[in-house]
Write an enzyme that holds these catalytic residues in place. Structure first.
Site, mmCIF file in Angstrom:
data_model
loop_
_atom_site.group_PDB
_atom_site.id
_atom_site.type_symbol
_atom_site.label_atom_id
_atom_site.label_comp_id
_atom_site.label_asym_id
_atom_site.label_seq_id
_atom_site.Cartn_x
_atom_site.Cartn_y
_atom_site.Cartn_z
ATOM 1 N N ASN A 41 0.838 -1.195 0.000
ATOM 2 C CA ASN A 41 0.000 0.000 0.000
ATOM 3 C C ASN A 41 0.878 1.251 0.000
ATOM 4 O O ASN A 41 1.956 1.279 0.608
ATOM 5 C CB ASN A 41 -1.022 0.003 1.135
ATOM 6 N N GLU A 43 0.358 5.231 0.706
ATOM 7 C CA GLU A 43 -0.573 6.251 1.188
ATOM 8 C C GLU A 43 -0.144 7.646 0.752
ATOM 9 O O GLU A 43 0.942 7.848 0.202
ATOM 10 C CB GLU A 43 -0.661 6.160 2.718
ATOM 11 N N CYS A 52 -4.110 0.785 -2.586
ATOM 12 C CA CYS A 52 -3.984 -0.465 -1.826
ATOM 13 C C CYS A 52 -2.933 -1.371 -2.473
ATOM 14 O O CYS A 52 -2.659 -1.282 -3.680
ATOM 15 C CB CYS A 52 -5.305 -1.209 -1.809
ATOM 16 N N GLU A 54 -3.100 -4.465 -3.252
ATOM 17 C CA GLU A 54 -3.620 -5.328 -4.325
ATOM 18 C C GLU A 54 -3.581 -4.611 -5.675
ATOM 19 O O GLU A 54 -3.184 -5.168 -6.689
ATOM 20 C CB GLU A 54 -5.080 -5.721 -4.053
ATOM 21 N N CYS A 85 -10.559 -4.182 -0.244
ATOM 22 C CA CYS A 85 -11.618 -3.171 -0.156
ATOM 23 C C CYS A 85 -12.510 -3.266 -1.396
ATOM 24 O O CYS A 85 -12.186 -3.972 -2.366
ATOM 25 C CB CYS A 85 -11.002 -1.772 -0.038
ATOM 26 N N CYS A 88 -10.808 -2.498 -4.733
ATOM 27 C CA CYS A 88 -9.889 -3.566 -5.162
ATOM 28 C C CYS A 88 -10.656 -4.785 -5.645
ATOM 29 O O CYS A 88 -10.227 -5.471 -6.568
ATOM 30 C CB CYS A 88 -8.939 -3.947 -4.033
HETATM 31 N N1 THU Z 1 -5.282 -1.512 2.434
HETATM 32 C C1 THU Z 1 -4.698 -2.311 1.498
HETATM 33 O O1 THU Z 1 -3.606 -2.021 0.998
HETATM 34 N N2 THU Z 1 -5.352 -3.421 1.128
HETATM 35 C C2 THU Z 1 -6.520 -3.863 1.697
HETATM 36 O O2 THU Z 1 -7.003 -4.925 1.323
HETATM 37 C C3 THU Z 1 -7.179 -3.080 2.741
HETATM 38 C C4 THU Z 1 -6.577 -1.744 3.013
HETATM 39 C C5 THU Z 1 -4.529 -0.334 2.902
HETATM 40 C C6 THU Z 1 -5.045 1.001 2.478
HETATM 41 C C7 THU Z 1 -4.491 1.901 3.552
HETATM 42 O O3 THU Z 1 -3.172 2.268 3.221
HETATM 43 C C8 THU Z 1 -4.439 1.023 4.788
HETATM 44 O O4 THU Z 1 -4.536 -0.307 4.315
HETATM 45 C C9 THU Z 1 -5.515 1.300 5.793
HETATM 46 O O5 THU Z 1 -6.759 1.249 5.221
#
Ligand code: THU
Length: 124
Positions: A41, A43, A52, A54, A85, A88
């Site tokens: 991920n 941010e 994310c 994925e 999410c 994704c």
């Molecule tokens: N996140 C992912 O990378 N994948 C997921 O399946 C769920 C959420 C990340 C997004 C964000 O950077 C952090 O997790 C918190 O939501």
């Protein structure tokens, strides 16, 4: 191959850029011909621009010319598993279809669900 996929996702998770949520996620996708692409991920201070793990893994595969993706793996540090999410799920459906999605935590616990279970009635 499962172990290799998990290792790739765990390794990618170490590169997570998650200073806002402190929640590091790693993902890996397997191509039909056995290649693995991983992602973490990423941010952003605006929050909404966060990508994310994925999607990073899938977009890496697509941009390298690999469109047949047959498995997805997600690793995070949590007692429960970390399912993709909603955004994704739609992206996984677009590029992978109804593939198995393996979710694992750092304790080595794992669970597999299908994309159709997570995204019934997908838009396509
Ligand atoms: N996140 C992912 O990378 N994948 C997921 O399946 C769920 C959420 C990340 C997004 C964000 O950077 C952090 O997790 C918190 O939501």
């Amino acid at each position: 191959m499962t172990e290799k996929l998990l290792r790739a996702a765990r390794q990618a998770r170490k590169n997570a850029y998650a200073p806002y949520s402190q929640f590091q996620v790693g993902a890996a996708v397997l191509t039909k011909d056995g290649r693995i692409f991983s992602g973490c991920n990423v941010e952003n201070s605006t929050y909404g621009l966060t990508l994310c793990a994925e999607r990073v893994a899938i977009f890496k595969a697509i941009s390298e010319g690999y469109r047949q993706l047959i498995r997805v793996c997600i690793v995070a540090e949590s007692d429960k598993f970390t399912p993709p999410c909603g955004a994704c799920r739609q992206i996984i459906w677009e590029f992978c279809g109804d593939v198995p999605i393996l979710m694992a935590n750092l304790k080595g616990e794992r669970k597999t669900v299908s994309c159709a279970e997570l995204l019934p009635l997908p838009f396509e």
